[in-house]
Design a protein around this motif. Structure first.
Motif, PDB file in Angstrom:
ATOM      1  N   GLU A 150      11.867  99.462 100.079  1.00 33.55           N
ATOM      2  CA  GLU A 150      10.866  98.395  99.929  1.00 33.55           C
ATOM      3  C   GLU A 150      11.336  97.298  98.973  1.00 33.55           C
ATOM      4  O   GLU A 150      10.621  96.341  98.723  1.00 33.55           O
ATOM      5  N   LEU A 154       4.632  96.022  93.234  1.00 34.30           N
ATOM      6  CA  LEU A 154       4.534  97.139  92.278  1.00 34.30           C
ATOM      7  C   LEU A 154       3.081  97.390  91.874  1.00 34.30           C
ATOM      8  O   LEU A 154       2.673  98.536  91.644  1.00 34.30           O
ATOM      9  N   SER A 180       1.731 101.051  92.097  1.00 31.82           N
ATOM     10  CA  SER A 180       1.747 101.804  90.845  1.00 31.82           C
ATOM     11  C   SER A 180       0.844 103.046  90.777  1.00 31.82           C
ATOM     12  O   SER A 180       1.342 104.149  90.505  1.00 31.82           O
ATOM     13  N   LEU A 228      11.761  97.363  95.682  1.00 28.54           N
ATOM     14  CA  LEU A 228      10.857  97.227  94.536  1.00 28.54           C
ATOM     15  C   LEU A 228      11.562  96.712  93.283  1.00 28.54           C
ATOM     16  O   LEU A 228      10.931  96.143  92.415  1.00 28.54           O
ATOM     17  N   TYR A 240       6.516 106.853  89.533  1.00 30.37           N
ATOM     18  CA  TYR A 240       7.880 106.408  89.830  1.00 30.37           C
ATOM     19  C   TYR A 240       8.102 104.973  89.328  1.00 30.37           C
ATOM     20  O   TYR A 240       9.241 104.523  89.165  1.00 30.37           O
ATOM     21  N   THR A 241       7.003 104.276  89.067  1.00 35.61           N
ATOM     22  CA  THR A 241       7.116 102.925  88.490  1.00 35.61           C
ATOM     23  C   THR A 241       7.797 102.962  87.119  1.00 35.61           C
ATOM     24  O   THR A 241       8.323 101.951  86.674  1.00 35.61           O
ATOM     25  N   LEU A 250      11.483 102.804  87.751  1.00 32.46           N
ATOM     26  CA  LEU A 250      11.759 101.477  88.329  1.00 32.46           C
ATOM     27  C   LEU A 250      11.742 100.394  87.253  1.00 32.46           C
ATOM     28  O   LEU A 250      12.540  99.456  87.285  1.00 32.46           O
ATOM     29  N   SER A 292       2.156 105.914  92.830  1.00 33.03           N
ATOM     30  CA  SER A 292       3.611 106.098  92.802  1.00 33.03           C
ATOM     31  C   SER A 292       4.051 107.403  92.145  1.00 33.03           C
ATOM     32  O   SER A 292       5.249 107.668  92.058  1.00 33.03           O
ATOM     33  N   THR A 303      18.836 104.785  89.578  1.00 35.27           N
ATOM     34  CA  THR A 303      17.842 104.432  88.566  1.00 35.27           C
ATOM     35  C   THR A 303      18.498 104.559  87.180  1.00 35.27           C
ATOM     36  O   THR A 303      19.506 105.240  87.023  1.00 35.27           O
ATOM     37  N   SER A 340      11.421 103.277  97.177  1.00 34.02           N
ATOM     38  CA  SER A 340      11.581 102.165  96.237  1.00 34.02           C
ATOM     39  C   SER A 340      12.757 101.278  96.630  1.00 34.02           C
ATOM     40  O   SER A 340      12.684 100.047  96.533  1.00 34.02           O
ATOM     41  N   MET A 398       9.999 109.032  96.702  1.00 38.53           N
ATOM     42  CA  MET A 398       9.638 107.790  95.996  1.00 38.53           C
ATOM     43  C   MET A 398      10.890 106.954  95.718  1.00 38.53           C
ATOM     44  O   MET A 398      10.845 105.725  95.744  1.00 38.53           O
ATOM     45  N   LYS A 399      11.977 107.640  95.428  1.00 35.96           N
ATOM     46  CA  LYS A 399      13.219 106.908  95.139  1.00 35.96           C
ATOM     47  C   LYS A 399      13.691 106.158  96.397  1.00 35.96           C
ATOM     48  O   LYS A 399      14.016 104.972  96.347  1.00 35.96           O
TER      49      LYS A 399
END
Ligand code: UCC
Ligand code: FAD
Length: 583
Positions: free
Chosen positions: A105, A128, A132, A107, A138-139, A142, A135, A178, A102, A98-99
């Motif tokens: 893409e 997003l 979401s 994000l 993971y949002t 983010l 995810s 992050t 992100s 997911m990282k």
């Protein structure tokens, strides 16, 4: 049995019917309002093709990773096999993917590249919104990453945060960082000013070491954080209250022995939802840090982060509602009861239609706040835009956070018993929705924030609100199909104006008691006006008109209704307390 010719051993006969499951289709193509909104405001081909391709990826690939994050939650390894303290937060492969995704893409990056000018935030948040619910939460990192980038931008992208800024906003997965947001301590998450005990001890090189205990820290596998602490003077004394709080930047790093520098992870929280993501209690024991704000300006400085994370929260809320509806409407084409498909039962369709109206309202409200943010960041916001952004940020967060729980809960019921079954993935949606009204400011705390920003602007934010809502309605004055909705919003707006005038003559305790209803009124009336405005657009559909009419049938100004009943009079609090503690 054997005499009937059956073999002595056989598989259980469990019948031949198996219900087809709901299928997640491309969430971009499945969302008429999202596409309509973008066609209206950001009709660039490149945006449509990116969102369409991303939607396809979310449905086909990413949603599975999200599920993997849920079933394979993070765990904490305190010690290595030889007894050394390591405090490793072990996360799933899917969480790590997911990282990467992100970053690739964009994000977070899209919001800072600003390739689409004032509409860049709408584009970023649309992405997003599609992402979401798939995810694996993971949002959450983010949101904080975006908030940290915003804070850094506002204090100035220079040493010691230049490198951090470039990592937070990059599209290169190997460089992407992050951020955490460590504000809550044991004594208070809402009342940060009284609750923060963490101290910052000045070092000779101008940096600080932080000592304290952070009670909730989400996505604790972050690379850096922003946090609050009280600077100690030479005697070791600190200033109490909000004026004693400063904002700090700290990197989460390890020494040569693999130990976290200045941090011990006390434990991971055992949570109702958001289980995909680590949330830890942290002992800060000499965490190296740099002060980013002037001394005593910590809360005001982190407020930029709060604006961003509260908008992300609202996107997640609208998106959870949309997702459960997308699944529910698909299921209604597959499940039969009483001789016909669910979709052919008008009462079932009425239930889904009501959810749809709520979801559309939430979407337009949050996208409007993203529009305002985009205007502010592009330097073209008027004073009116700036006031609206300040007022509507807590309003959209508190309203959508609450509605998400109601809509997702209704959504689960639309699957019957299957909505309650863990490995359908549906219960997780409800668990995760429940946090949206708690973190980043609870409903009451944000309602009080609304009051505070009204008071501090000497009413200017409300003036902006009334002016803009009226201008949205003015555009619909000649559209006869919308006349009942326009009349209803107009009437509610007058009631609200009246309430404001009366309330201004009453004391603070009167206003505080009305705060939640006031925030709801602001949300419902403004959303009604947005739905009307969208339905007036030349590309709007009959469903857009119908949604506006339906929205405006509800009590849009509960604060006036309740005021008439005397709900905020000084006689009420003792009665409320007596009721609550009735023995
Ligand atoms: O929960 C957290 C992370 C969860 C994970 C992230 C999820 C993101 C979404 C993901 C979706 C899946 S982090 C913890 C969040 N904590 C909160 O939100 C705290 C809630 N409490 C409040 O908001 C309170 O109202 C406080 C802490 C802001 C009150 O503090 P004070 O110090 O008592 O407040 P004051 O005195 O009213 O404000 C101090 C200054 C003022 O500026 P000056 O001094 O210039 O007048 C205020 O105007 O801060 C300014 N300020 C603001 N400015 C305060 N609030 C705001 C605001 N919202 N916007 C702009
Ligand atoms: P309290 O402040 O004790 O509030 C309790 C209740 O009292 C609430 O209902 C509140 O609305 C009400 N209340 C409080 N004050 C008033 C008032 N003046 N008038 C009326 N009602 C009032 N924090 C971080 O800093 N970083 C994180 O990463 C983070 N992650 C989190 C992850 C999860 C899963 C959760 C659940 C929380 C997380 N938090 C995080 C903490 C979160 O921000 C706080 O829990 C939240 O702000 C509320 O603070 P509190 O728990 O101290 O509740």
């Amino acid at each position: 049995w054997e005499a009937a010719g059956h073999p002595p051993f056989t598989r259980a006969r469990i019948g031949s019917f198996f219900q087809e499951k709901a299928v997640l289709k491309n969430p971009f193509l499945e969302d008429a309002l999202l596409r309509g909104y973008l066609r209206r405001h950001l009709p660039q081909e490149v945006v449509f093709s990116d969102l369409c391709a991303f939607g396809e990826r979310v449905a086909k690939e990413v949603d599975g990773w999200g599920r993997e994050c849920e079933v394979n939650p993070p765990r904490l390894v305190h010690f290595d096999p030889w007894g050394r303290r390591v405090d490793h937060i072990v996360t799933s492969e899917a969480w790590k993917r997911m990282k990467e995704l992100s970053a690739q893409e964009g994000l977070v990056a899209i919001g800072y590249e600003r390739a689409f000018g004032e509409w860049s935030r709408v584009y970023q948040m649309s992405k997003l919104y599609i992402f979401s619910p798939s995810s694996g939460l993971y949002t959450c990192p983010l949101a904080m990453t975006d908030g940290a980038a915003k804070v850094i931008q506002s204090v100035g992208v220079s040493w010691p945060v230049e490198e951090a800024y470039s990592r937070l906003t990059t599209r290169q997965p190997e460089r992407f960082w992050t951020s955490g947001q460590w504000m809550t301590e044991r004594q208070g998450g809402s009342d940060v000013a009284s609750g923060t005990e963490t101290v910052a001890v000045p070092q000779t090189d101008g940096s600080y070491k932080l000592h304290g205990f952070k009670w909730f820290t989400s996505a604790t596998d972050a690379d850096m954080t922003l946090t609050l602490a009280r600077v100690q003077d030479r005697t070791g004394a600190t200033t109490s209250g909000s004026k004693g709080l400063s904002l700090f930047y700290a990197e989460v790093s390890r020494d040569e022995d693999g130990r976290l520098r200045g941090i011990e992870v006390q434990r991971l929280k055992d949570k109702l939802g958001t289980r995909q993501m680590p949330t830890a209690e942290l002992l800060l024991d000499g965490l190296p840090a740099h002060r980013l704000s002037d001394e005593g300006r910590g809360v005001a400085s982190i407020a930029n982060m709060l604006t961003i994370t509260r908008i992300h929260n609202s996107i997640s809320a609208a998106s959870a509602m949309r997702r459960v509806l997308q699944l529910a409407r698909d299921y209604a084409t597959r499940r039969t009861a009483f001789g016909k498909l669910l979709k052919d039962h008008p009462l079932h369709m009425q239930t889904l239609a009501r959810m749809e109206v709520e979801t559309r309202g939430a979407f337009l409200l949050v996208m409007d706040v993203c529009r305002l943010l985009g205007r502010e960041e592009s330097g073209i916001a008027t004073q009116l835009d700036a006031h609206l952004l300040r007022l509507l940020t807590p309003v959209v967060k508190l309203y959508t956070g609450k509605q998400a729980v109601a809509v997702v809960s209704e959504g689960l019921e639309s699957f019957g018993g299957q909505g309650y079954i863990e490995d359908t993935g549906l219960p997780g949606l409800l668990r995760d929705a429940q946090v949206l009204s708690i973190w980043e400011g609870t409903t009451n705390v944000l309602s009080l924030d609304v009051l505070r920003c009204v008071a501090r602007s000497s009413g200017m934010v409300l003036h902006a609100y009334f002016t803009h809502t009226k201008s949205l309605l003015a555009g619909a004055s000649s559209v006869s199909s919308l006349a009942p909705a326009v009349k209803a919003v107009d009437g509610s707006l007058s009631e609200l104006e009246e309430f404001v005038q009366v309330a201004a003559t009453r004391g603070q305790s009167y206003l505080e008691l009305a705060a939640r209803d006031l925030a709801y009124s602001l949300a419902r009336i403004y959303t009604g006006a947005l739905l009307i405005d969208h339905a007036c657009w030349k590309g709007a559909s009959p469903s857009d008109t119908y949604a506006a009419l339906r929205w405006c049938e509800q009590d849009m100004c509960p604060v006036a209704t309740k005021q008439k009943r005397g709900c905020y009079d000084s006689s009420t609090p003792p009665l409320d307390a007596a009721l609550v503690y009735d023995q």
